[in-house]
Design a protein around this motif. Structure first.
Motif, mmCIF file in Angstrom:
data_model
loop_
_atom_site.group_PDB
_atom_site.id
_atom_site.type_symbol
_atom_site.label_atom_id
_atom_site.label_comp_id
_atom_site.label_asym_id
_atom_site.label_seq_id
_atom_site.Cartn_x
_atom_site.Cartn_y
_atom_site.Cartn_z
ATOM 1 N N ASP A 156 0.788 -1.235 0.000
ATOM 2 C CA ASP A 156 0.000 0.000 0.000
ATOM 3 C C ASP A 156 0.822 1.289 0.000
ATOM 4 N N VAL A 157 1.930 1.311 0.698
ATOM 5 C CA VAL A 157 2.628 2.570 0.974
ATOM 6 C C VAL A 157 3.717 2.887 -0.055
ATOM 7 N N GLN A 158 4.503 1.897 -0.425
ATOM 8 C CA GLN A 158 5.696 2.138 -1.227
ATOM 9 C C GLN A 158 5.402 2.842 -2.550
ATOM 10 N N SER A 159 4.389 2.441 -3.262
ATOM 11 C CA SER A 159 4.102 3.043 -4.569
ATOM 12 C C SER A 159 3.779 4.529 -4.441
ATOM 13 N N GLY A 160 3.196 4.933 -3.322
ATOM 14 C CA GLY A 160 2.894 6.340 -3.104
ATOM 15 C C GLY A 160 4.117 7.195 -2.834
ATOM 16 N N LEU A 161 5.250 6.559 -2.553
ATOM 17 C CA LEU A 161 6.482 7.296 -2.263
ATOM 18 C C LEU A 161 7.323 7.557 -3.510
ATOM 19 N N LEU A 162 6.943 6.984 -4.626
ATOM 20 C CA LEU A 162 7.725 7.148 -5.847
ATOM 21 C C LEU A 162 7.871 8.620 -6.232
ATOM 22 N N ALA A 163 6.806 9.379 -6.130
ATOM 23 C CA ALA A 163 6.864 10.805 -6.486
ATOM 24 C C ALA A 163 7.840 11.560 -5.580
ATOM 25 N N VAL A 164 7.877 11.210 -4.301
ATOM 26 C CA VAL A 164 8.801 11.852 -3.357
ATOM 27 C C VAL A 164 10.243 11.544 -3.757
ATOM 28 N N VAL A 165 10.492 10.286 -4.110
ATOM 29 C CA VAL A 165 11.836 9.862 -4.501
ATOM 30 C C VAL A 165 12.265 10.560 -5.787
ATOM 31 N N VAL A 166 11.398 10.578 -6.783
ATOM 32 C CA VAL A 166 11.729 11.212 -8.069
ATOM 33 C C VAL A 166 11.957 12.709 -7.889
ATOM 34 N N ASP A 167 11.112 13.370 -7.109
ATOM 35 C CA ASP A 167 11.288 14.808 -6.854
ATOM 36 C C ASP A 167 12.603 15.085 -6.132
ATOM 37 N N SER A 168 12.970 14.224 -5.192
ATOM 38 C CA SER A 168 14.219 14.389 -4.446
ATOM 39 C C SER A 168 15.418 14.247 -5.381
ATOM 40 N N TYR A 169 15.371 13.218 -6.223
ATOM 41 C CA TYR A 169 16.457 13.025 -7.181
ATOM 42 C C TYR A 169 16.552 14.215 -8.139
ATOM 43 N N ASP A 170 15.421 14.645 -8.685
ATOM 44 C CA ASP A 170 15.407 15.777 -9.609
ATOM 45 C C ASP A 170 15.971 17.036 -8.956
ATOM 46 N N ASP A 171 15.663 17.239 -7.685
ATOM 47 C CA ASP A 171 16.192 18.392 -6.957
ATOM 48 C C ASP A 171 17.717 18.342 -6.924
ATOM 49 N N LEU A 172 18.267 17.193 -6.557
ATOM 50 C CA LEU A 172 19.728 17.055 -6.508
ATOM 51 C C LEU A 172 20.344 17.207 -7.896
ATOM 52 N N ALA A 173 19.734 16.566 -8.894
ATOM 53 C CA ALA A 173 20.270 16.620 -10.262
ATOM 54 C C ALA A 173 20.275 18.044 -10.814
ATOM 55 N N SER A 174 19.340 18.874 -10.357
ATOM 56 C CA SER A 174 19.297 20.257 -10.840
ATOM 57 C C SER A 174 20.352 21.136 -10.172
ATOM 58 N N ARG A 175 20.851 20.725 -9.011
ATOM 59 C CA ARG A 175 21.799 21.559 -8.266
ATOM 60 C C ARG A 175 23.256 21.077 -8.341
ATOM 61 N N PHE A 176 23.464 19.836 -8.795
ATOM 62 C CA PHE A 176 24.799 19.262 -8.791
ATOM 63 C C PHE A 176 25.161 18.744 -10.182
ATOM 64 N N ASP A 177 26.478 18.691 -10.454
ATOM 65 C CA ASP A 177 26.964 18.164 -11.724
ATOM 66 C C ASP A 177 26.776 16.662 -11.813
ATOM 67 N N ALA A 178 26.922 15.981 -10.681
ATOM 68 C CA ALA A 178 26.836 14.528 -10.641
ATOM 69 C C ALA A 178 26.093 14.086 -9.401
ATOM 70 N N VAL A 179 25.307 13.027 -9.552
ATOM 71 C CA VAL A 179 24.607 12.404 -8.428
ATOM 72 C C VAL A 179 25.038 10.947 -8.421
ATOM 73 N N ILE A 180 25.598 10.496 -7.306
ATOM 74 C CA ILE A 180 26.059 9.118 -7.168
ATOM 75 C C ILE A 180 25.046 8.367 -6.325
ATOM 76 N N CYS A 181 24.413 7.378 -6.928
ATOM 77 C CA CYS A 181 23.336 6.615 -6.274
ATOM 78 C C CYS A 181 23.868 5.284 -5.769
#
Length: 181
Positions: A156-181
Motif C-alpha cells: 500500500d505505501v511504497q508506490s505512493g512514495l515514488l513521487a517523493v523519490v523522483v522529486d528528491s532526485y530531480d532536486d539534486l540533479a538540478s543543483r549538482f553536476d553529478a549524483v552518485i546513487c
C-alpha cells in the motif's frame, strides 16, 4: 618507500594480483596523486564535462557499496565536480540528524561529507527503521511518517512514495553536476 604487497590467487589471499610479475606494486597514492580541490573551476577530462548520475550496485548487503560511493564522491569533489550522494530508500537503525532536523541514513551523511557538502533529507528521502521482525518506522524526507508492517508497506505505501523519490532526485540533479546513487 611504502609498497603494496599484492594479494592474489598466487599468494593465496584475496586482493589485487601483481599483473606485471614484479612481486610488489607501488603504493596507490604514489601512482595516483590526490590533487587539491579546485574551487569554482571544473577539471577537464574523465567525463567531467558531461556528468550525470552513476548507480553503484552490489549483490549483497555489506558488499561495500556505501564505502565505494563515498570514495567516488570524494574523488569527484577533489576534481572540482559538484557531486551529491543519493539513496532512494534505506533500511537502517543507524541514522543521522541533519542541521535542519531531518533524519537520514548515516551512510548518506558520511557520503555528503565526502562530497564536502552538508547532508540533507533529499539525499535519502525514504528511511525505514526496523522496529520488529515484521515492521518498521517510516521516515519520509527526514520526518516520521508512521509505523508499517512489511506487507502493508510493500502493498500500500511504497508506490505512493515514488513521487517523493523522483522529486528528491530531480532536486539534486538540478543543483549538482553529478549524483552518485
Amino acid at each position: 618507500a611504502s609498497r603494496f604487497v599484492p594479494r592474489g590467487p598466487a599468494s593465496g589471499r584475496a586482493g589485487r594480483p601483481d599483473v606485471a610479475g614484479r612481486g610488489q606494486l607501488p603504493a596507490v597514492d604514489r601512482v595516483y596523486p590526490s590533487p587539491e580541490p579546485r574551487r569554482g573551476r571544473r577539471r577537464r577530462g574523465l567525463a567531467c564535462d558531461a556528468m550525470g548520475s552513476l548507480l553503484v550496485l552490489g549483490t549483497t548487503s555489506d558488499a561495500g557499496k556505501s564505502v565505494l560511493t563515498a570514495g567516488l564522491c570524494r574523488w569527484l569533489a577533489r576534481r572540482g565536480v559538484r557531486v551529491a550522494p543519493f539513496k532512494a530508500q534505506n533500511m537502517s537503525l543507524n541514522s543521522y540528524v541533519t542541521r535542519a532536523g531531518a533524519e537520514i541514513g548515516r551512510a548518506q551523511a558520511a557520503q555528503a561529507r565526502a562530497c564536502g557538502i552538508e547532508p540533507e533529507a533529499v539525499m535519502n528521502p525514504v528511511l525505514l527503521k526496523p522496529g520488529s521482525e515484521t515492521g518498521s518506522q517510516l521516515i519520509v524526507l527526514g520526518q516520521p511518517a508512521g509505523e508499517h508492517a512489511a506487507r502493508q508497506y510493500w502493498n500500500d505505501v511504497q508506490s505512493g512514495l515514488l513521487a517523493v523519490v523522483v522529486d528528491s532526485y530531480d532536486d539534486l540533479a538540478s543543483r549538482f553536476d553529478a549524483v552518485i546513487c
